[in-house]
Design a protein around this motif. Structure first.
Motif, mmCIF file in Angstrom:
data_model
loop_
_atom_site.group_PDB
_atom_site.id
_atom_site.type_symbol
_atom_site.label_atom_id
_atom_site.label_comp_id
_atom_site.label_asym_id
_atom_site.label_seq_id
_atom_site.Cartn_x
_atom_site.Cartn_y
_atom_site.Cartn_z
ATOM 1 N N THR A 7 -3.383 7.655 4.406
ATOM 2 C CA THR A 7 -2.740 7.746 3.097
ATOM 3 C C THR A 7 -1.945 9.040 2.960
ATOM 4 O O THR A 7 -2.205 10.021 3.660
ATOM 5 N N LYS A 8 -1.015 9.031 2.018
ATOM 6 C CA LYS A 8 -0.313 10.259 1.654
ATOM 7 C C LYS A 8 -1.324 11.208 1.016
ATOM 8 O O LYS A 8 -2.330 10.766 0.451
ATOM 9 N N PHE A 11 -2.068 10.852 -4.573
ATOM 10 C CA PHE A 11 -2.160 9.459 -4.976
ATOM 11 C C PHE A 11 -0.791 8.957 -5.411
ATOM 12 O O PHE A 11 0.010 9.697 -5.999
ATOM 13 N N THR A 12 -0.518 7.704 -5.101
ATOM 14 C CA THR A 12 0.750 7.083 -5.460
ATOM 15 C C THR A 12 0.481 5.845 -6.303
ATOM 16 O O THR A 12 -0.608 5.258 -6.245
ATOM 17 N N GLU A 13 1.462 5.460 -7.066
ATOM 18 C CA GLU A 13 1.355 4.267 -7.887
ATOM 19 C C GLU A 13 1.181 3.046 -6.980
ATOM 20 O O GLU A 13 1.818 2.948 -5.936
ATOM 21 N N CYS A 14 0.310 2.166 -7.347
ATOM 22 C CA CYS A 14 0.050 0.925 -6.599
ATOM 23 C C CYS A 14 -0.551 1.171 -5.215
ATOM 24 O O CYS A 14 -0.463 0.304 -4.341
ATOM 25 N N GLU A 15 -1.141 2.340 -5.006
ATOM 26 C CA GLU A 15 -1.688 2.662 -3.692
ATOM 27 C C GLU A 15 -2.819 1.719 -3.279
ATOM 28 O O GLU A 15 -2.888 1.291 -2.133
ATOM 29 N N ARG A 18 -1.408 -1.388 -1.931
ATOM 30 C CA ARG A 18 -0.825 -1.194 -0.601
ATOM 31 C C ARG A 18 -1.936 -1.132 0.457
ATOM 32 O O ARG A 18 -1.807 -1.721 1.530
ATOM 33 N N ILE A 19 -3.016 -0.423 0.154
ATOM 34 C CA ILE A 19 -4.145 -0.341 1.085
ATOM 35 C C ILE A 19 -4.709 -1.740 1.331
ATOM 36 O O ILE A 19 -4.960 -2.135 2.474
ATOM 37 N N LYS A 35 -6.927 12.807 1.046
ATOM 38 C CA LYS A 35 -6.405 13.393 -0.194
ATOM 39 C C LYS A 35 -7.018 14.785 -0.365
ATOM 40 O O LYS A 35 -7.925 14.987 -1.163
ATOM 41 N N ILE A 46 -10.058 5.287 -6.640
ATOM 42 C CA ILE A 46 -9.312 4.398 -5.738
ATOM 43 C C ILE A 46 -10.267 3.455 -5.009
ATOM 44 O O ILE A 46 -9.960 2.277 -4.819
ATOM 45 N N TRP A 177 4.190 4.495 4.558
ATOM 46 C CA TRP A 177 4.413 4.771 3.140
ATOM 47 C C TRP A 177 5.878 4.897 2.764
ATOM 48 O O TRP A 177 6.197 4.978 1.580
#
Length: 179
Positions: A7-8, A11-15, A18-19, A35, A46, A177
């Motif tokens: 992961t980035k 935190f990202t929107e809709c993560e 995506r996972i 993170k 999450i 990502w």
């Protein structure tokens, strides 16, 4: 060849979506939840938003005690957390940045990341440390094997080359990502 997504750092929107997609539809073996600046509560949020069947394929880089509350795949050691908790007996991985480090750490790990294999997509100025000849020699000597995961600048077009060097998998961050 195992596919691992990382992961980035933020935190990202809709993560969570995506996972879930990476694990359920795109054939990824695992997702590393990395993170470093986030709290345990943010990690838990999450994890709570993922279906339980995905949790067993999540590896955490921080807040190792979450493994007591969630059926996670394992933990990943790093500079912030170089040793597993004394009570932990599950799957462990770590990051290595030299072949010497791979040789030293691999016997004690379920798998190790070796990076940067290619110039990083996500970290500007993070350039490859390994030429083809070095990787080929390491593969021939058995340093690179099924327990070594290539990381750094990985894109799908490089997977066949990395398989030929006997890497057991690839870990992708930037490519996954940026889509």
């Amino acid at each position: 060849m195992r596919l691992i997504a990382i992961t980035k750092p933020c935190f990202t929107e809709c993560e969570a979506g995506r996972i879930k997609s990476l694990l359920e539809r795109e054939g990824y073996w695992a997702v590393h939840l990395r993170k470093p600046e986030n709290s345990r509560a943010e990690y838990a949020a999450i994890l709570n938003s993922l279906p339980e069947k995905c949790l067993s394929r999540i590896v955490v880089h921080d807040h190792f005690d979450l493994i007591r509350d969630y059926p996670l795949m394992g933990i990943h050691l790093n500079g912030r957390h170089p040793e597993p908790p004394e009570w932990y007996e599950g799957q462990i991985s770590c990051s290595c940045h030299s072949l010497e480090e791979v040789e030293a750490r691999k016997p004690h790990m379920d798998y190790v990341f070796l990076s940067p294999i290619f110039d990083s997509i996500s970290k500007e100025g993070y350039t490859s440390e390994f030429c083809h000849e070095t990787l080929e020699r390491a593969a021939g000597e058995g340093i690179i094997d099924e327990k070594v995961i290539a990381l750094g600048g990985i894109t799908p077009d490089k997977i066949t080359y990395l398989e030929s060097l006997h890497f057991g998998g690839v870990a992708m961050l930037g490519y996954v990502w940026r889509q």
